[in-house]
Design an enzyme around this catalytic site. Structure first.
Site, short mmCIF file in Angstrom:
data_model
loop_
_atom_site.label_atom_id
_atom_site.label_comp_id
_atom_site.label_asym_id
_atom_site.label_seq_id
_atom_site.Cartn_x
_atom_site.Cartn_y
_atom_site.Cartn_z
N SER A 1 -1.73 6.20 5.11
CA SER A 1 -0.41 5.93 4.53
C SER A 1 -0.54 5.52 3.06
O SER A 1 0.33 5.85 2.24
CB SER A 1 0.35 4.90 5.35
OG SER A 1 -0.22 3.63 5.27
N ASN A 2 -1.61 4.81 2.71
CA ASN A 2 -1.81 4.48 1.30
C ASN A 2 -2.13 5.74 0.49
O ASN A 2 -1.62 5.91 -0.62
CB ASN A 2 -2.95 3.47 1.13
CG ASN A 2 -2.49 2.05 1.30
OD1 ASN A 2 -1.85 1.49 0.42
ND2 ASN A 2 -2.77 1.47 2.46
N ASN B 1 -11.31 -0.01 -4.71
CA ASN B 1 -11.01 -0.18 -3.28
C ASN B 1 -9.81 -1.10 -3.11
O ASN B 1 -9.55 -1.96 -3.96
CB ASN B 1 -12.22 -0.79 -2.57
CG ASN B 1 -11.99 -0.97 -1.07
OD1 ASN B 1 -11.45 -0.08 -0.40
ND2 ASN B 1 -12.40 -2.12 -0.54
N HIS C 1 -8.44 -3.91 -0.28
CA HIS C 1 -8.81 -4.66 0.92
C HIS C 1 -7.60 -5.47 1.38
O HIS C 1 -6.94 -6.12 0.56
CB HIS C 1 -9.99 -5.59 0.62
CG HIS C 1 -10.52 -6.24 1.86
ND1 HIS C 1 -11.34 -5.58 2.75
CD2 HIS C 1 -10.31 -7.47 2.38
CE1 HIS C 1 -11.62 -6.38 3.76
NE2 HIS C 1 -11.01 -7.53 3.56
N GLU D 1 0.69 -3.27 -0.26
CA GLU D 1 -0.21 -2.20 -0.71
C GLU D 1 0.59 -1.06 -1.34
O GLU D 1 0.23 -0.57 -2.41
CB GLU D 1 -1.06 -1.70 0.46
CG GLU D 1 -1.98 -2.77 0.99
CD GLU D 1 -2.93 -2.30 2.08
OE1 GLU D 1 -4.04 -2.82 2.15
OE2 GLU D 1 -2.55 -1.41 2.88
N LEU E 1 -14.09 3.43 5.28
CA LEU E 1 -14.81 2.39 6.01
C LEU E 1 -16.33 2.38 5.85
O LEU E 1 -16.98 1.49 6.36
CB LEU E 1 -14.44 2.48 7.50
CG LEU E 1 -12.94 2.35 7.77
CD1 LEU E 1 -12.66 2.33 9.26
CD2 LEU E 1 -12.35 1.11 7.09
#
Ligand code: GAR
Length: 190
Positions: A13-14, A100, A102, A172, A85
Site C-alpha cells: 500500500s505504501n 527505508n 519503519h 506513512e 523485509l
C-alpha cells in the site's frame, strides 16, 4: 529526472501511494518495483499502475552484482524500501542511496524480526503511550541508518495491533512520499 526503484515484500500500500504521488511529477519518476516474493500483492498494484515489476531471488540479491548492474543500467538514483523485509547486503548499500520506512520510533522496536504487525504487537503489549514512523537512510545494519524524519502518534488504551497499524499506515501515506521528494530536492540540488 531522478529515478526511483521501490523494493517491497508484501501488500504494497505504501508503494502504491508513492507511485500515485509521483505520477506526472516534474523531476521524480518511479522506474520499477522489485519484490523478493513472487506472489506479493505489491507487484499487482504496480502493474495496474503501469510500473514495471521485477521478482528476484536471494542469490540474485546478495550473491552477485547482477541486480546492482541492472539498477545502474536503468539509471536508478534512489532505492526506496516500502515494507521490504531482507537485510540489504553491504555491496548494495555501497552502490546506492537507500531510504527505508519503519513503523515505529527507532531505535526502539527495530532490528531483525521487527517488521509490520510484529512491531505493533510489541508496542501494544508493552502499553506504550506513543508510537509513530521513522524514515531513515539504510546502512549495513537493520534499522540503524541516519534518520530523515520521525512522526509520532498516540497509542490509545483500547488499541489492538490492527487499529494501531491503521493509524501508522495513515502517517506513512501522509509523510513518506513527501519525505522522499524533500530528500531528493535537498540532496541533488545541493
Ligand atoms: C509498513 O507499515 C512499513 O512501515 C513496514 O511494513 C509495512 C508495509 O505495508 N515496514 C517494516 O516493518 C520494515 N521493517 P505495505 O506493504 O502496506 O506498504
Amino acid at each position: 529526472m531522478k529515478n526511483i526503484a521501490i523494493f517491497a515484500s508484501g501488500s504494497g500500500s505504501n508503494a502504491e501511494n508513492i507511485i500515485r504521488y509521483f505520477q506526472n511529477h516534474p523531476y521524480v519518476r518511479i522506474d520499477s518495483v522489485w519484490s523478493n516474493k513472487k506472489e506479493a500483492y505489491v507487484l499487482q498494484r504496480a502493474h495496474n499502475l503501469g510500473v514495471e515489476t521485477k521478482y528476484f531471488t536471494r542469490e540474485q540479491f546478495s550473491g552477485s552484482d547482477q541486480m546492482i548492474k541492472e539498477l545502474q543500467n536503468r539509471n536508478v538514483d534512489l532505492v526506496v524500501l516500502a515494507g521490504f523485509l531482507w537485510l540489504v547486503p553491504p555491496e548494495f548499500v555501497d552502490a546506492f542511496t537507500i531510504i527505508n520506512i519503519h513503523p515505529a520510533l527507532l531505535p526502539t522496536y527495530g532490528g531483525k524480526g521487527m517488521y509490520g504487525s510484529f512491531v505493533h504487537e510489541s508496542v501494544v503489549r508493552n502499553q506504550e503511550k506513543e508510537s509513530g514512523i521513522t524514515i531513515h537512510l539504510v546502512n549495513k545494519e537493520y534499522d540503524k541508518g541516519e534518520h530523515i524524519l520521525q512522526v509520532k502518534c498516540p497509542v490509545l488504551p483500547d488499541d489492538t495491533p490492527d487499529t494501531l497499524a491503521a493509524r501508522i499506515h495513515e502517517l506513512e501515506y501522509k509523510y513518506f512520499p513527501k519525505a522522499i521528494e524533500d530528500f531528493l530536492s535537498r540532496v541533488w540540488s545541493a
